[in-house]
Design an enzyme around this catalytic site. Structure first.
Site, PDB file in Angstrom:
ATOM      1  N   TYR A 141       0.827  -1.211   0.000  1.00  0.00           N
ATOM      2  CA  TYR A 141       0.000   0.000   0.000  1.00  0.00           C
ATOM      3  C   TYR A 141       0.864   1.266   0.000  1.00  0.00           C
ATOM      4  CZ  TYR A 141      -4.702  -1.875   0.899  1.00  0.00           C
ATOM      5  OH  TYR A 141      -5.929  -2.475   0.797  1.00  0.00           O
ATOM      6  N   LYS A 186       2.873 -15.341   2.425  1.00  0.00           N
ATOM      7  CA  LYS A 186       3.011 -16.059   1.144  1.00  0.00           C
ATOM      8  C   LYS A 186       4.502 -16.354   0.991  1.00  0.00           C
ATOM      9  CE  LYS A 186       1.442 -17.688  -2.777  1.00  0.00           C
ATOM     10  NZ  LYS A 186       0.583 -18.892  -2.846  1.00  0.00           N
ATOM     11  N   ASP A 219      -3.230 -18.216   0.510  1.00  0.00           N
ATOM     12  CA  ASP A 219      -4.250 -18.911  -0.289  1.00  0.00           C
ATOM     13  C   ASP A 219      -4.938 -19.992   0.549  1.00  0.00           C
ATOM     14  OD1 ASP A 219      -1.792 -20.211  -0.298  1.00  0.00           O
ATOM     15  OD2 ASP A 219      -1.865 -20.799  -2.413  1.00  0.00           O
ATOM     16  N   ASP A 243      -6.512  -6.842   4.230  1.00  0.00           N
ATOM     17  CA  ASP A 243      -7.627  -6.176   3.555  1.00  0.00           C
ATOM     18  C   ASP A 243      -8.543  -7.228   2.917  1.00  0.00           C
ATOM     19  OD1 ASP A 243      -9.123  -4.034   2.366  1.00  0.00           O
ATOM     20  OD2 ASP A 243      -8.116  -4.487   0.474  1.00  0.00           O
ATOM     21  N   ASP A 247     -12.553  -8.838   4.250  1.00  0.00           N
ATOM     22  CA  ASP A 247     -13.801  -8.806   3.467  1.00  0.00           C
ATOM     23  C   ASP A 247     -14.376 -10.219   3.375  1.00  0.00           C
ATOM     24  OD1 ASP A 247     -13.532  -6.032   2.944  1.00  0.00           O
ATOM     25  OD2 ASP A 247     -14.279  -6.277   0.892  1.00  0.00           O
TER      26      ASP A 247
HETATM   27  C1  IPM Z   1     -10.407  -0.984   4.053  1.00  0.00           C
HETATM   28  C2  IPM Z   1     -10.617  -0.370   2.709  1.00  0.00           C
HETATM   29  C3  IPM Z   1      -9.455   0.548   2.369  1.00  0.00           C
HETATM   30  C4  IPM Z   1      -8.215  -0.312   2.330  1.00  0.00           C
HETATM   31  C5  IPM Z   1      -9.621   1.352   1.079  1.00  0.00           C
HETATM   32  C6  IPM Z   1     -10.853   2.208   1.095  1.00  0.00           C
HETATM   33  C7  IPM Z   1      -8.397   2.176   0.759  1.00  0.00           C
HETATM   34  O1  IPM Z   1     -10.811  -1.358   1.745  1.00  0.00           O
HETATM   35  O2  IPM Z   1     -10.254  -0.229   5.039  1.00  0.00           O
HETATM   36  O3  IPM Z   1     -10.387  -2.209   4.157  1.00  0.00           O
HETATM   37  O4  IPM Z   1      -7.918  -0.968   1.310  1.00  0.00           O
HETATM   38  O5  IPM Z   1      -7.506  -0.332   3.332  1.00  0.00           O
HETATM   39 MG    MG Z   2     -10.966  -3.307   2.548  1.00  0.00          MG
END
Ligand code: IPM
Ligand code: MG
Length: 353
Positions: A141, A186, A219, A243, A247
């Site tokens: 990042y 990884k 993975d 990240d 999700d």
């Molecule tokens: C999160 C989001 C952010 C990230 C984005 C909005 C930059 O997806 O906080 O998980 O990737 O960190």
């Molecule tokens: Mg995110």
């Protein structure tokens, strides 16, 4: 107690959900005799529109002076031209970096009543209670980025010090829980991951010999999160893997709209935000799920203000509202009806006493 909180509503549903969290904080302040003062500032697309800068100096200064920062979400189609030089997300990344909040805590907890809204079988979800600790201020990042007409590159770098501090942070949390730490990397492909693994193995052996350390390739971790989620206690991983995996983990809880996060550094001041995005398609419609942001406010009370019983009261109120059948559209099971953002917040507040 007195506390100064900077509110960064941001874009999309950010303003909808931060207003709800503020209402909850106000009720907590009143019930427990605290005085919370708020400063509201611009970030993301809203700040680009007003100042041409996703993190204007006034926002930075306000956040640096606050006891805690509560953020909604950033981004949206209006600012997503792939060739744009200035993007809303840059504001959030810069904020994380300038505040030095390298440790992102993402708790994944299941409300039993919502098991039916997860695509996974209820028996797989039984007992799921994990913390994902995502390294937040390093890795790909923040590495150098290049772009020419024919190629592009993103540099991923980690130092020993960056890995040590996040692994130590995660191990300390694991020591106060079930004593299990899973480090995700990884290492079969990436040099940064080999460094990560070496540092982790050494640090846990030297400083936390009673922690049970498991190491997974990312993975495989993606698969194990779905096949045996209740085995995980604390997961620690680098920025991008964290990240993506969180999700994925949100589907265990039924919706991204349920998961809060806290980002901490070496001081008590922290940055609190739901893990969901700005959901521009539902912005301003009073249908967004405020639970993740309200739960983030609970983390703010706990980690930045040291108000553990107030934090637990907010978490219990969310659980109480869910148990009482309150549902926003993203967490309804077939045949159930849903209520608005405003009403969901009112239900949570009514459980706060
Ligand atoms: C999160 C989001 C952010 C990230 C984005 C909005 C930059 O997806 O906080 O998980 O990737 O960190
Ligand atoms: Mg995110």
């Amino acid at each position: 107690m007195e506390a100064l909180i900077t509110l960064l509503p941001g874009d999309g549903i950010g303003p909808d959900v931060t207003a709800c969290a503020r209402q909850v904080l106000d009720v907590i302040a009143e019930q427990h005799g605290h005085n919370f003062e708020y400063r509201e500032e611009l970030i993301g697309g809203a700040a680009i529109d007003a100042h041409g800068d996703p993190l204007p100096p006034a926002t930075q200064e306000s956040c640096a002076a606050a006891d805690a920062v509560l953020l909604g979400a950033v981004g949206g189609p209006k600012w997503s031209d792939p060739n744009a030089k200035i993007r809303p997300e840059q504001g959030l990344l810069k904020l994380r970096s300038v505040l030095g909040v390298y440790a992102n805590i993402r708790p994944v907890k299941i409300y039993n009543e919502l098991a039916g809204t997860s695509p996974l079988k209820p028996e797989v979800l039984q007992g799921v209670d994990m913390l994902v600790i995502r390294e937040l201020t390093g890795g790909i990042y923040f590495g150098k980025k290049t772009r020419t007409d024919t190629s592009a590159s993103d540099l991923c770098e980690y130092t020993v010090g960056e890995v040590e501090r996040i692994v130590r942070f995660a191990a300390m949390l694991a020591a106060g829980r079930r004593g299990k730490l899973c480090s995700v990397d990884k290492a079969n492909v990436l040099e940064t991951s080999r460094l990560w693994r070496d540092v982790t193995d050494r640090l846990i052996a030297d400083e936390f010999p009673s922690i049970e350390l498991e190491t997974l390739l990312v993975d495989a971790a993606a698969m194990h999160l779905l096949s045996r989620p209740s085995d995980f206690d604390v997961i620690v991983t680098e920025n991008m893997f964290g990240d993506i995996l969180t999700d994925e983990a949100s589907m265990l809880a039924g919706s991204l709209g349920m998961l809060p996060s806290a980002s901490l550094g070496d001081s008590k001041a922290g940055l609190y935000e739901p893990i969901h995005g700005s959901a521009p398609d539902i912005a301003g419609k009073d249908i967004a799920n405020p639970c993740a942001t309200i739960a983030s406010a609970a983390l703010l009370l706990r980690h930045s203000l040291g108000l553990e019983s107030e934090a637990s009261a907010v978490e219990a109120a969310i659980a109480g509202a869910i148990a009482g059948g309150a549902r926003t559209a993203d967490i309804v099971a077939a045949g159930e009806s849903h209520i608005s953002t405003t009403d969901m917040t009112a239900e949570i507040i009514s459980c706060l006493s």
